[in-house]
Write a protein that holds these residues in place. Structure first.
Motif, PDB file in Angstrom:
ATOM      1  N   ASN A  83       0.813  -1.224   0.000  1.00 20.36           N
ATOM      2  CA  ASN A  83       0.000   0.000   0.000  1.00 20.36           C
ATOM      3  C   ASN A  83       0.846   1.272   0.000  1.00 20.36           C
ATOM      4  O   ASN A  83       0.406   2.306  -0.487  1.00 20.36           O
ATOM      5  N   ALA A  84       2.071   1.202   0.545  1.00 24.34           N
ATOM      6  CA  ALA A  84       2.903   2.414   0.659  1.00 24.34           C
ATOM      7  C   ALA A  84       3.159   3.005  -0.724  1.00 24.34           C
ATOM      8  O   ALA A  84       3.423   2.289  -1.682  1.00 24.34           O
ATOM      9  N   ALA A  85       3.051   4.308  -0.806  1.00 27.14           N
ATOM     10  CA  ALA A  85       3.325   4.974  -2.087  1.00 27.14           C
ATOM     11  C   ALA A  85       3.547   6.449  -1.842  1.00 27.14           C
ATOM     12  O   ALA A  85       3.112   6.993  -0.833  1.00 27.14           O
ATOM     13  N   LEU A  86       4.208   7.081  -2.790  1.00 26.35           N
ATOM     14  CA  LEU A  86       4.251   8.536  -2.804  1.00 26.35           C
ATOM     15  C   LEU A  86       2.988   8.972  -3.517  1.00 26.35           C
ATOM     16  O   LEU A  86       2.776   8.677  -4.692  1.00 26.35           O
ATOM     17  N   TYR A  87       2.126   9.650  -2.800  1.00 25.53           N
ATOM     18  CA  TYR A  87       0.839  10.100  -3.329  1.00 25.53           C
ATOM     19  C   TYR A  87       0.588  11.479  -2.721  1.00 25.53           C
ATOM     20  O   TYR A  87       0.770  12.494  -3.385  1.00 25.53           O
ATOM     21  N   ALA A 123      10.848   5.054  -7.502  1.00 25.34           N
ATOM     22  CA  ALA A 123      11.590   4.286  -6.490  1.00 25.34           C
ATOM     23  C   ALA A 123      10.655   3.743  -5.413  1.00 25.34           C
ATOM     24  O   ALA A 123      10.802   2.602  -4.964  1.00 25.34           O
ATOM     25  N   VAL A 124       9.699   4.552  -4.997  1.00 25.18           N
ATOM     26  CA  VAL A 124       8.789   4.120  -3.927  1.00 25.18           C
ATOM     27  C   VAL A 124       7.630   3.292  -4.495  1.00 25.18           C
ATOM     28  O   VAL A 124       7.359   2.178  -4.047  1.00 25.18           O
ATOM     29  N   ASN A 125       6.962   3.826  -5.515  1.00 26.69           N
ATOM     30  CA  ASN A 125       5.704   3.210  -5.978  1.00 26.69           C
ATOM     31  C   ASN A 125       5.917   1.957  -6.825  1.00 26.69           C
ATOM     32  O   ASN A 125       5.037   1.096  -6.879  1.00 26.69           O
ATOM     33  N   VAL A 126       7.061   1.880  -7.509  1.00 21.93           N
ATOM     34  CA  VAL A 126       7.302   0.718  -8.382  1.00 21.93           C
ATOM     35  C   VAL A 126       8.360  -0.202  -7.756  1.00 21.93           C
ATOM     36  O   VAL A 126       8.080  -1.359  -7.440  1.00 21.93           O
ATOM     37  N   LYS A 127       9.552   0.357  -7.530  1.00 21.88           N
ATOM     38  CA  LYS A 127      10.604  -0.495  -6.956  1.00 21.88           C
ATOM     39  C   LYS A 127      10.225  -0.956  -5.546  1.00 21.88           C
ATOM     40  O   LYS A 127      10.548  -2.069  -5.127  1.00 21.88           O
ATOM     41  N   GLY A 128       9.490  -0.092  -4.842  1.00 18.84           N
ATOM     42  CA  GLY A 128       9.047  -0.449  -3.497  1.00 18.84           C
ATOM     43  C   GLY A 128       8.172  -1.701  -3.502  1.00 18.84           C
ATOM     44  O   GLY A 128       8.279  -2.547  -2.612  1.00 18.84           O
ATOM     45  N   GLN A 168       6.894  19.810 -16.894  1.00 22.22           N
ATOM     46  CA  GLN A 168       7.363  20.572 -15.726  1.00 22.22           C
ATOM     47  C   GLN A 168       7.576  19.722 -14.471  1.00 22.22           C
ATOM     48  O   GLN A 168       8.077  20.223 -13.466  1.00 22.22           O
ATOM     49  N   ILE A 169       7.155  18.468 -14.522  1.00 20.66           N
ATOM     50  CA  ILE A 169       7.363  17.611 -13.342  1.00 20.66           C
ATOM     51  C   ILE A 169       8.868  17.543 -13.050  1.00 20.66           C
ATOM     52  O   ILE A 169       9.685  17.374 -13.961  1.00 20.66           O
ATOM     53  N   GLU A 170       9.200  17.712 -11.789  1.00 13.67           N
ATOM     54  CA  GLU A 170      10.629  17.700 -11.429  1.00 13.67           C
ATOM     55  C   GLU A 170      11.182  16.282 -11.563  1.00 13.67           C
ATOM     56  O   GLU A 170      10.549  15.316 -11.124  1.00 13.67           O
ATOM     57  N   GLU A 171      12.382  16.205 -12.161  1.00 12.44           N
ATOM     58  CA  GLU A 171      12.978  14.896 -12.409  1.00 12.44           C
ATOM     59  C   GLU A 171      13.203  14.125 -11.104  1.00 12.44           C
ATOM     60  O   GLU A 171      12.991  12.903 -11.048  1.00 12.44           O
ATOM     61  N   ALA A 172      13.598  14.856 -10.068  1.00 13.81           N
ATOM     62  CA  ALA A 172      13.838  14.177  -8.782  1.00 13.81           C
ATOM     63  C   ALA A 172      12.536  13.582  -8.240  1.00 13.81           C
ATOM     64  O   ALA A 172      12.537  12.493  -7.660  1.00 13.81           O
ATOM     65  N   GLU A 173      11.412  14.301  -8.456  1.00 15.96           N
ATOM     66  CA  GLU A 173      10.128  13.788  -7.978  1.00 15.96           C
ATOM     67  C   GLU A 173       9.705  12.560  -8.802  1.00 15.96           C
ATOM     68  O   GLU A 173       9.163  11.595  -8.276  1.00 15.96           O
ATOM     69  N   TRP A 174       9.964  12.614 -10.113  1.00 14.94           N
ATOM     70  CA  TRP A 174       9.689  11.450 -10.979  1.00 14.94           C
ATOM     71  C   TRP A 174      10.450  10.219 -10.463  1.00 14.94           C
ATOM     72  O   TRP A 174       9.879   9.138 -10.275  1.00 14.94           O
ATOM     73  N   ASP A 175      11.767  10.417 -10.223  1.00 16.98           N
ATOM     74  CA  ASP A 175      12.613   9.288  -9.802  1.00 16.98           C
ATOM     75  C   ASP A 175      12.166   8.733  -8.447  1.00 16.98           C
ATOM     76  O   ASP A 175      12.128   7.520  -8.245  1.00 16.98           O
ATOM     77  N   ARG A 176      11.832   9.606  -7.540  1.00 18.66           N
ATOM     78  CA  ARG A 176      11.419   9.166  -6.199  1.00 18.66           C
ATOM     79  C   ARG A 176      10.081   8.409  -6.285  1.00 18.66           C
ATOM     80  O   ARG A 176       9.873   7.404  -5.611  1.00 18.66           O
TER      81      ARG A 176
END
Ligand SMILES: NC(=O)c1ccc[n+]([C@@H]2O[C@H](COP(=O)([O-])OP(=O)(O)OC[C@H]3O[C@@H](n4cnc5c(N)ncnc54)[C@H](O)[C@@H]3O)[C@@H](O)[C@H]2O)c1
Length: 252
Positions: free
Chosen positions: A87-91, A112-117, A101-109
């Motif tokens: 259930n954990a995710a960046l949301y 990292a959390v929602n998929v790799k997690g 305009q989405i920040e690349e760091a936010e995309w990567d994070r």
């Protein structure tokens, strides 16, 4: 769902919101429940009541060493892991914005959390599930993956990946009697939703319900029933599926 009694579930992202509800409902169903989160789970543990035992674990799902330690602690406490709710995710907290305009760091994070997690948590518990003869993994996707949520390209893509993981893992793990399914909820009121939609929250919820077959907004408890169903033997011949819990917004 008596077959859940005495079994063990790990729920990630259980410090608040939907994860807290899933943890509580699985405990009520008689399970021993590990409430895991990067944030402090003390309040969740304080509020939980039910026949099973509880254990709070601090984890960063994006970090495999941390996830591996979580699985070890769960096994040390309860001897088995029957159910994993990813259930954990960046949301809540995601800024989003136009695609360019989405920040690349936010995309990567987000990835990292929602998929790799999700991968990390699955790979940490699969050996134990295989050894004990089976298990049920419930991944939390989102209507955003199917509908395509504008201004949240990273979030939509990450949740579409969760559906892909669900399908591939279900085929891979079927021979081990490990089932892998997903739920895809529409928007429901949580701290995360308020952060995600900001000032557009009320307007968004009206638009969402107008687009549904059922003319009310989703409530957290509506989701818990589907999680319990996928966790237990009532769904023992169901795997690889994504169940839309969206009041009839999208029919798969
Ligand atoms: N609320 C909704 O409307 C909605 C709709 C569709 C899908 N979802 C999905 O449901 C799930 C829960 O949603 P919510 O509204 O309760 O979200 P939320 O933002 O309120 O809670 C998410 C939880 O995950 C935890 N978390 C974040 N990063 C983590 C990490 N790296 N390691 C461990 N824990 C971490 C947070 O600390 C938080 O407790 C998410 O997967 C979300 O994408 C929510």
């Amino acid at each position: 769902m008596t077959n859940l009694v005495g079994r063990t579930a790990i729920v990630t992202g259980a410090a608040r919101g939907l994860g807290r509800t899933y943890a509580q409902k699985l405990l009520e169903a008689g399970m021993n429940v590990v409430a895991a989160d990067k944030a402090d789970v003390a309040e969740t543990l304080d509020r939980m009541y039910g026949p099973g035992k509880t254990l709070g674990i601090s984890v960063d799902v994006a970090d495999f060493r941390s996830v591996s330690a979580m699985a070890d602690k769960a096994l040390a406490a309860f001897g088995r892991v029957d159910v994993l709710v990813n259930n954990a995710a960046l949301y809540g907290g995601l800024k989003g914005g136009r695609a360019e305009q989405i920040e690349e760091a936010e995309w990567d994070r987000c990835m990292a959390v929602n998929v790799k997690g999700v991968w990390n948590c699955c790979r940490a518990v699969i050996p134990a599930m295989r050894k004990q003869g089976g298990g049920s993994i419930v991944n939390v996707a989102s209507l955003a993956a199917i509908y395509g949520l504008p201004y949240a390209l990273h979030y939509s893509a990450s949740k579409a990946a969760v559906i892909g993981i669900t399908r591939a893992l279900a085929r891979e793990l079927g021979r081990d009697s490990i089932r892998v399914n997903a739920i895809a909820p529409t928007a429901v009121l949580t701290e995360g939703t308020k952060e995600f939609f900001g000032a557009k929250f009320e307007k968004g919820m009206v638009a969402i319900r107008e687009n549904q077959a059922l003319k009310r907004n989703l409530e957290t408890e509506d989701l818990a029933g589907t999680v319990i169903y996928l966790a237990g033997d009532a769904s023992k011949f169901v795997t690889g599926q994504t169940i839309m819990v969206d009041g009839g917004t999208h029919f798969l």
